[in-house]
Design a protein around this motif. Structure first.
Motif, mmCIF file in Angstrom:
data_model
loop_
_atom_site.group_PDB
_atom_site.id
_atom_site.type_symbol
_atom_site.label_atom_id
_atom_site.label_comp_id
_atom_site.label_asym_id
_atom_site.label_seq_id
_atom_site.Cartn_x
_atom_site.Cartn_y
_atom_site.Cartn_z
ATOM 1 N N ILE A 1 12.596 11.977 5.176
ATOM 2 C CA ILE A 1 12.690 11.322 3.864
ATOM 3 C C ILE A 1 11.565 11.725 2.913
ATOM 4 O O ILE A 1 11.599 11.367 1.732
ATOM 5 N N LEU A 2 10.570 12.465 3.420
ATOM 6 C CA LEU A 2 9.498 12.937 2.538
ATOM 7 C C LEU A 2 9.958 14.148 1.731
ATOM 8 O O LEU A 2 10.694 14.993 2.225
ATOM 9 N N LYS A 3 9.490 14.214 0.499
ATOM 10 C CA LYS A 3 9.730 15.393 -0.328
ATOM 11 C C LYS A 3 8.868 16.552 0.178
ATOM 12 O O LYS A 3 7.837 16.327 0.821
ATOM 13 N N PRO A 4 9.257 17.780 -0.114
ATOM 14 C CA PRO A 4 8.349 18.902 0.142
ATOM 15 C C PRO A 4 7.016 18.665 -0.576
ATOM 16 O O PRO A 4 7.001 18.218 -1.724
ATOM 17 N N SER A 5 5.930 18.904 0.120
ATOM 18 C CA SER A 5 4.552 18.633 -0.306
ATOM 19 C C SER A 5 4.199 17.156 -0.191
ATOM 20 O O SER A 5 3.078 16.762 -0.512
ATOM 21 N N LYS B 1 6.640 7.991 -5.721
ATOM 22 C CA LYS B 1 7.452 7.046 -4.971
ATOM 23 C C LYS B 1 6.875 6.944 -3.563
ATOM 24 O O LYS B 1 6.732 7.957 -2.872
ATOM 25 N N VAL B 2 6.539 5.719 -3.136
ATOM 26 C CA VAL B 2 5.820 5.504 -1.883
ATOM 27 C C VAL B 2 6.568 4.487 -1.026
ATOM 28 O O VAL B 2 7.035 3.453 -1.531
ATOM 29 N N LEU B 3 6.672 4.783 0.271
ATOM 30 C CA LEU B 3 7.239 3.847 1.245
ATOM 31 C C LEU B 3 6.135 3.409 2.191
ATOM 32 O O LEU B 3 5.527 4.232 2.877
ATOM 33 N N ASP B 4 5.890 2.103 2.242
ATOM 34 C CA ASP B 4 4.905 1.527 3.151
ATOM 35 C C ASP B 4 5.667 0.892 4.310
ATOM 36 O O ASP B 4 6.249 -0.185 4.175
ATOM 37 N N ILE B 5 5.686 1.587 5.463
ATOM 38 C CA ILE B 5 6.411 1.108 6.651
ATOM 39 C C ILE B 5 5.514 0.171 7.453
ATOM 40 O O ILE B 5 4.312 0.396 7.564
ATOM 41 N N ALA B 6 6.119 -0.881 8.007
ATOM 42 C CA ALA B 6 5.350 -1.903 8.728
ATOM 43 C C ALA B 6 4.251 -2.443 7.819
ATOM 44 O O ALA B 6 3.122 -2.670 8.245
ATOM 45 N N GLY B 7 4.623 -2.616 6.555
ATOM 46 C CA GLY B 7 3.651 -2.969 5.521
ATOM 47 C C GLY B 7 3.123 -4.379 5.610
ATOM 48 O O GLY B 7 2.128 -4.712 4.959
ATOM 49 N N PHE C 1 17.290 5.982 3.866
ATOM 50 C CA PHE C 1 17.015 6.705 2.626
ATOM 51 C C PHE C 1 17.498 8.146 2.761
ATOM 52 O O PHE C 1 17.580 8.688 3.867
ATOM 53 N N LYS C 2 17.771 8.767 1.620
ATOM 54 C CA LYS C 2 18.214 10.157 1.607
ATOM 55 C C LYS C 2 17.043 11.090 1.920
ATOM 56 O O LYS C 2 15.879 10.713 1.799
ATOM 57 N N ASN C 3 17.375 12.303 2.306
ATOM 58 C CA ASN C 3 16.359 13.321 2.539
ATOM 59 C C ASN C 3 15.528 13.537 1.272
ATOM 60 O O ASN C 3 16.033 13.416 0.152
ATOM 61 N N ASN C 4 14.266 13.865 1.457
ATOM 62 C CA ASN C 4 13.397 14.288 0.344
ATOM 63 C C ASN C 4 13.309 13.234 -0.775
ATOM 64 O O ASN C 4 13.444 13.544 -1.948
ATOM 65 N N THR C 5 13.030 11.993 -0.378
ATOM 66 C CA THR C 5 13.011 10.887 -1.345
ATOM 67 C C THR C 5 11.607 10.495 -1.778
ATOM 68 O O THR C 5 11.380 10.180 -2.947
ATOM 69 N N PHE C 6 10.635 10.518 -0.853
ATOM 70 C CA PHE C 6 9.322 9.921 -1.125
ATOM 71 C C PHE C 6 8.212 10.964 -1.222
ATOM 72 O O PHE C 6 8.230 11.984 -0.540
ATOM 73 N N ASP C 7 7.229 10.630 -2.072
ATOM 74 C CA ASP C 7 6.024 11.463 -2.182
ATOM 75 C C ASP C 7 5.021 11.130 -1.087
ATOM 76 O O ASP C 7 4.217 11.978 -0.697
ATOM 77 N N CYS C 8 5.069 9.893 -0.630
ATOM 78 C CA CYS C 8 4.145 9.466 0.432
ATOM 79 C C CYS C 8 4.818 8.398 1.281
ATOM 80 O O CYS C 8 5.499 7.513 0.753
ATOM 81 N N VAL C 9 4.616 8.494 2.587
ATOM 82 C CA VAL C 9 5.048 7.462 3.529
ATOM 83 C C VAL C 9 3.817 7.031 4.323
ATOM 84 O O VAL C 9 3.082 7.882 4.832
ATOM 85 N N SER C 10 3.601 5.732 4.408
ATOM 86 C CA SER C 10 2.451 5.220 5.155
ATOM 87 C C SER C 10 2.908 4.256 6.235
ATOM 88 O O SER C 10 3.931 3.582 6.093
ATOM 89 N N ILE C 11 2.143 4.212 7.313
ATOM 90 C CA ILE C 11 2.339 3.188 8.348
ATOM 91 C C ILE C 11 0.963 2.857 8.907
ATOM 92 O O ILE C 11 0.287 3.711 9.474
ATOM 93 N N ALA C 12 0.528 1.626 8.700
ATOM 94 C CA ALA C 12 -0.818 1.211 9.099
ATOM 95 C C ALA C 12 -0.723 0.157 10.194
ATOM 96 O O ALA C 12 -0.142 -0.917 9.988
ATOM 97 N N THR D 1 -6.971 6.126 -0.270
ATOM 98 C CA THR D 1 -7.553 7.180 -1.097
ATOM 99 C C THR D 1 -7.244 8.575 -0.566
ATOM 100 O O THR D 1 -7.401 9.563 -1.284
ATOM 101 N N SER D 2 -6.787 8.665 0.686
ATOM 102 C CA SER D 2 -6.456 9.963 1.274
ATOM 103 C C SER D 2 -5.048 10.433 0.917
ATOM 104 O O SER D 2 -4.681 11.566 1.220
ATOM 105 N N GLY D 3 -4.270 9.561 0.298
ATOM 106 C CA GLY D 3 -2.879 9.890 0.021
ATOM 107 C C GLY D 3 -2.654 10.749 -1.198
ATOM 108 O O GLY D 3 -1.557 11.286 -1.395
ATOM 109 N N ASN D 4 -3.691 10.889 -2.036
ATOM 110 C CA ASN D 4 -3.577 11.677 -3.286
ATOM 111 C C ASN D 4 -2.355 11.266 -4.097
ATOM 112 O O ASN D 4 -1.621 12.107 -4.635
ATOM 113 N N ILE D 5 -2.124 9.975 -4.179
ATOM 114 C CA ILE D 5 -0.961 9.453 -4.886
ATOM 115 C C ILE D 5 -1.206 9.479 -6.386
ATOM 116 O O ILE D 5 -2.288 9.139 -6.867
ATOM 117 N N LYS D 6 -0.179 9.881 -7.124
ATOM 118 C CA LYS D 6 -0.286 10.057 -8.577
ATOM 119 C C LYS D 6 0.618 9.059 -9.297
ATOM 120 O O LYS D 6 1.545 8.488 -8.709
#
Length: 246
Positions: free
Chosen positions: A154-158, A62-68, A124-135, A53-58
């Protein structure tokens, strides 16, 4: 002199850590969800919900879940991004990826992309994802600074980075209780339930070797992030760090 790093409380050759971590998760994958529920008394679900819920995902993100792993975060991210978004579940371990794919399929969740990758070398290319997570995965990465720099790249600006990880409590009493539980109880439960005492001994030790909240915050900022804040959960036993790339 050969470079070394920590594997739990042991010092090992840097080049060997990845394979040692892989062996741990090959061993625990089949009972991973069950053990998470037992060892955390189900609290890991609340920690993960807070992170999600902290990710403000809309919708459409596009989201990458690392070590998912088994896909707990991916499941919720998929609902948040909708049909027009994309979620990638990644893990360095093929056995964990298999468990994640099986779990999501059994729950009727499709459209997720599964990629085996090393967090230090994100394909992945630069500026690809809106959110990257690793839990609960960063502490197993050999070169954490390099991985954080890759996540920034790889995260987009913002875009935002979410790191959910075991951390350091300042409560003296809680620390004593937690240490006893970690080193006396968890390995025994690992032996009884998963038939693997050694892997759960490592997991307990790896938590103690992980940077504390302030150190990890500085690591995130040093990786290029313009902003980072952390929130302690369960009195600091777990912390969520959120970094933002402006």
């Amino acid at each position: 002199m050969e470079n070394t790093t920590h594997f739990g409380f042991k010092q090992v050759a840097t080049n060997d850590k990845q394979s040692l971590v892989r062996d741990v998760f090959n061993s625990v994958a089949g009972k991973y969800d069950l053990m998470n529920d037992i060892l955390s008394f189900g609290t890991h679900r609340l920690w993960k919900h807070y992170a999600i819920t902290s990710g403000n995902i809309k919708m459409g993100d596009k989201v990458l879940d690392i070590a998912g792993g088994t896909g707990d975060l991916t499941m919720e991210f998929t609902r948040q991004v909708g049909d027009n978004g994309q979620v990638i579940l990644s893990d360095i371990n093929t056995t964990m990826l298999h468990e994640g794919r099986k779990k999501l399929t059994n729950k009727g969740i499709f459209g997720v992309e599964f990629i085996q990758l090393n967090a230090q070398y994100l394909p992945f290319k630069n500026n690809t994802f809106d959110c990257v997570s690793i839990a609960f995965g960063l502490r197993n990465v050999t070169n954490q600074d390099q991985a954080l720099e890759e996540m920034y790249r790889i995260l987009k600006p913002s875009g935002c980075l979410l790191i959910l990880e075991f951390s350091t409590t300042n409560s003296v009493l809680l620390k004593k209780i937690y240490d006893f539980y970690s080193f006396k109880i968890i390995p025994k439960l690992g032996d009884i339930i998963a038939n693997d005492k050694t892997s759960y001994q490592y997991l307990a030790e790896s938590i103690r070797k992980h940077p504390n909240q302030k150190t990890l915050k500085n690591m995130v900022l040093n990786a290029g992030f313009d902003f980072c804040e952390y929130h302690n959960l369960s009195s600091g036993i777990v912390a969520l760090h959120k970094g933002v790339k402006v």
